[in-house]
Enzyme design. Structure first.
Site, PDB file in Angstrom:
ATOM      1  N   HIS A  13      48.028  42.574  42.618  1.00  0.00           N
ATOM      2  CA  HIS A  13      48.307  42.972  41.238  1.00  0.00           C
ATOM      3  C   HIS A  13      47.194  43.825  40.624  1.00  0.00           C
ATOM      4  CE1 HIS A  13      45.542  39.721  40.964  1.00  0.00           C
ATOM      5  NE2 HIS A  13      45.429  39.871  39.648  1.00  0.00           N
ATOM      6  N   ASP A  14      46.094  44.050  41.362  1.00  0.00           N
ATOM      7  CA  ASP A  14      44.988  44.858  40.835  1.00  0.00           C
ATOM      8  C   ASP A  14      44.928  46.261  41.440  1.00  0.00           C
ATOM      9  OD1 ASP A  14      43.979  42.826  39.201  1.00  0.00           O
ATOM     10  OD2 ASP A  14      42.647  42.065  40.757  1.00  0.00           O
ATOM     11  N   ASP A  17      45.731  29.957  40.899  1.00  0.00           N
ATOM     12  CA  ASP A  17      44.634  30.848  40.563  1.00  0.00           C
ATOM     13  C   ASP A  17      43.643  30.052  39.715  1.00  0.00           C
ATOM     14  OD1 ASP A  17      43.313  33.412  40.148  1.00  0.00           O
ATOM     15  OD2 ASP A  17      45.292  34.295  40.448  1.00  0.00           O
ATOM     16  N   ASP A  24      64.150  36.704  28.368  1.00  0.00           N
ATOM     17  CA  ASP A  24      63.144  37.165  27.397  1.00  0.00           C
ATOM     18  C   ASP A  24      62.276  38.294  27.966  1.00  0.00           C
ATOM     19  OD1 ASP A  24      61.547  35.836  29.198  1.00  0.00           O
ATOM     20  OD2 ASP A  24      60.583  34.520  27.728  1.00  0.00           O
ATOM     21  N   GLU A  37      37.905  35.302  45.611  1.00  0.00           N
ATOM     22  CA  GLU A  37      38.034  36.727  45.314  1.00  0.00           C
ATOM     23  C   GLU A  37      36.738  37.133  44.663  1.00  0.00           C
ATOM     24  OE1 GLU A  37      39.395  40.155  42.508  1.00  0.00           O
ATOM     25  OE2 GLU A  37      38.465  38.258  42.001  1.00  0.00           O
ATOM     26  N   ASP A  92      39.272  33.334  41.225  1.00  0.00           N
ATOM     27  CA  ASP A  92      39.070  34.624  40.576  1.00  0.00           C
ATOM     28  C   ASP A  92      37.580  34.939  40.402  1.00  0.00           C
ATOM     29  OD1 ASP A  92      40.566  36.769  39.056  1.00  0.00           O
ATOM     30  OD2 ASP A  92      39.222  36.100  37.468  1.00  0.00           O
TER      31      ASP A  92
END
Ligand code: ISL
Ligand code: CA
Length: 558
Positions: free
Chosen positions: A329-330, A100, A27, A256, A201
């Site tokens: 990923h940031d 996370d 997918d 973080e 986070d």
């Protein structure tokens, strides 16, 4: 050794961004069964702790960082049974899993918010932060991380709610003990399943400065540091979390937090604080950020980067611990940001691996670094998916910036550009999916892919593997002291790591040019790992990196 020994200081984290890791059902979206297929790949690399970006139920406004049910797995990613199977699979292989924890905000589609927005006397009203406007304007001038006001007006009740991120990510009200209890209950749910900790986070933002005064700062970064982050009560909350939940488990936590500078780092991780195990130190990732944030790109140099590492080392001393990362990923891919992702891609990827794995702190490797994946270059805005990039595209082009200029910036610093699918092999879509991927694969998968690095003994993958194994056997690289040499050199990063057992020198060339370096007696040192075939002389080739061990009779202790 003066630093207390603990398993999570000696292990290495590997971040999985599940959407882009491995798609098992065609997918176009990576999923948990896809991760299960690759557990041996991870084990073989030699990483210990998997940090999994969010896999909870989510409308995906911010790719899972907007959670609508903290107890459910998003069907796109799989089922709870598959989650349990993945966790077992990791544990069977001696690896760990950290989840996370995204609790500064929820999704606006969470049932708490759906209730909260209904009426001022709803029992969930106080789960979020609602305020009256001022003369038809928002309650204050706070800006969201993703552009525009941090307040959204709701007709039904005539008030604004706070969202430091997108308007689909309303901020939870940590003042409310019921909110905190809900979070703690949920943490226990995952810990009881056997997860090994959390990456928290934006944990620095959970407590708000209740005056909600206007922010008047030179830059967004300063506003984040002084107005959004580090409110003193953030420590009451984290400490309560520790007392209520964390202390009962042998786990690890990584905070973080934008705005956590080296000056306040110890407040979160000091050994006597009973708060977090470690925090990501991220000042080196914001050096290029101008007053308006990431798309306002500033030049910076290696001296700045070195200064950040030194500041954090000094700030932590033996009392606190950080996690070291060079991308996630940031941010842009490490080889595209700190290295040379064209002519010297392989050399600089390996050199950066030496840096990542020989600093004091728990290294965190972002998926794909082990094969030297690079930032993708997109040609059109149609290829971008990230709401941050899309919002700032609007903002900057409205002000007159050309489309091409914006795309050029986004290709450098946009989050999408480091979020493209893992490149497993040279087949269609890099072997990531049999369908259409949710975001385009980087066309360089034809030569940058896992199969290629696994087949080549000299590859980046095996270089990581070697370094990972070496670090495990040489705890001086974990706990040893750190001292920089030549701190004012613009291209060379040289440092010493030592304790009373061993001494090492790390010598790194951050440039396309060869450089001479001088260390007394270097010819007597043993080169243990290097990214070039080496005769050990004092001339470093472009992006060369060397790890030297100093023989006992040559050692000096300071
Ligand atoms: O990239 C940043 C700003 O442009 C960072 O400051 C980043 O937004 C910040 O560190 C928070 O990141 C985390 O929370 C966000 C989410 O979008 C990011 O992916 C996540 O890592 C909101 O949950
Ligand atoms: Ca899938």
């Amino acid at each position: 050794m003066s630093v207390k020994r603990t398993w999570w200081k000696e292990q290495v984290i590997y971040q999985i961004y599940p959407r882009s890791f491995n798609d098992s059902n065609g997918d176009g979206v990576g999923d948990i069964p896809g991760i299960i297929e690759k557990l041996d790949y991870l084990k073989n690399l030699g990483v210990d702790i998997i940090w999994l970006s969010p896999v909870y139920e989510s409308p995906n406004d911010d790719n899972g960082y907007d959670i609508s049910n903290y107890y459910k797995i998003h069907p796109e990613f799989g089922t709870m049974t598959e989650f349990d199977e993945m966790l077992d699979g990791l544990h069977q292989r001696g690896m760990k899993l950290i989840m996370d924890l995204v609790v500064n905000h929820s999704s606006d589609e969470h049932k708490w918010f759906e209730e909260s927005r209904k009426s001022k006397d709803n029992v969930y009203r106080d789960f979020y932060i609602w305020k009256k406007g001022k003369n038809g304007e928002p309650p204050n001038n706070w800006k969201s991380f993703f552009g525009g006001s941090a307040w959204e007006y709701e007709e039904e009740t005539g008030e604004y709610y706070l969202h430091l991120f997108s308007k689909k990510q309303p901020d939870l009200n940590w003042e409310n003990p019921k909110v905190r209890q809900e979070v703690y209950d949920n943490m226990r749910f995952w810990l009881e399943k056997g997860v090994d900790g959390f990456r928290m986070d934006v944990i620095s933002l959970i407590s708000k400065r209740l005056e909600f005064a206007d922010a008047n700062f030179k830059s967004f970064g300063e506003c984040v540091e002084k107005m959004y982050s580090n409110d003193p009560r953030v420590h009451e909350y984290i400490n309560e979390m520790y007392e209520t939940v964390l202390k009962d488990y042998d786990i690890t936590t990584v905070g973080e937090g934008p705005g956590i500078s080296s000056k306040v780092g110890l407040d979160y991780v000091g050994a006597d604080r009973e708060e977090l195990s470690m925090i990501f130190h991220l000042d080196h990732m914001h050096l290029d950020e101008g007053p308006r944030g990431r798309f306002d790109i500033l030049p910076y140099d290696l001296i700045d980067v070195k200064r950040v590492f030194k500041e954090w080392y000094d700030a932590m001393g033996d009392a606190g611990w950080v996690s070291i990362f060079l991308d996630n990923h940031d941010y842009a891919r490490l080889v595209s940001r700190f290295g040379n992702d064209t002519t010297y891609r392989v050399e600089s990827a390996k050199m950066l691996a030496i840096l990542l794995l020989t600093m004091r702190g728990t290294p965190c490797i972002y998926q794909g670094s082990e094969m030297g994946m690079t930032n993708v270059k997109f040609d059109t805005m149609d290829d971008f998916r990230d709401l941050e990039t899309l919002n700032f595209h609007q903002e900057f082009t409205n002000e007159g910036m050309s489309e091409t200029d914006f795309i050029e910036k986004a290709n450098k610093v946009g989050r999408d550009n480091a979020r493209t699918p893992m490149q497993w092999n040279e087949n269609d879509q890099a072997g990531f999916t049999t369908g259409e991927p949710w975001i385009k694969v980087n066309p360089n998968y034809s030569f940058i892919n896992a199969k290629a690095v696994l087949d080549a003994p000299n590859s980046i993958y095996y270089f990581y593997k070697k370094l990972l194994a070496f670090r495990k056997d040489n705890l001086t690289l974990v706990y040893g002291q750190y001292e920089e040499v030549l701190s004012d050199h613009e291209q060379l990063f040289i440092y010493r790591r030592w304790d009373d057992q061993e001494q090492y020198y790390v010598v790194l060339n951050f440039s396309d040019e060869p450089h001479e370096f001088q260390i007394e007696n270097i010819s007597a040192y043993q080169l243990v790992i290097g990214n070039y075939k080496n005769e050990s002389d004092s001339r470093l080739r472009p992006w060369e990196g060397r790890l030297y061990q100093i023989p006992i009779n040559q050692r000096f202790i300071t």
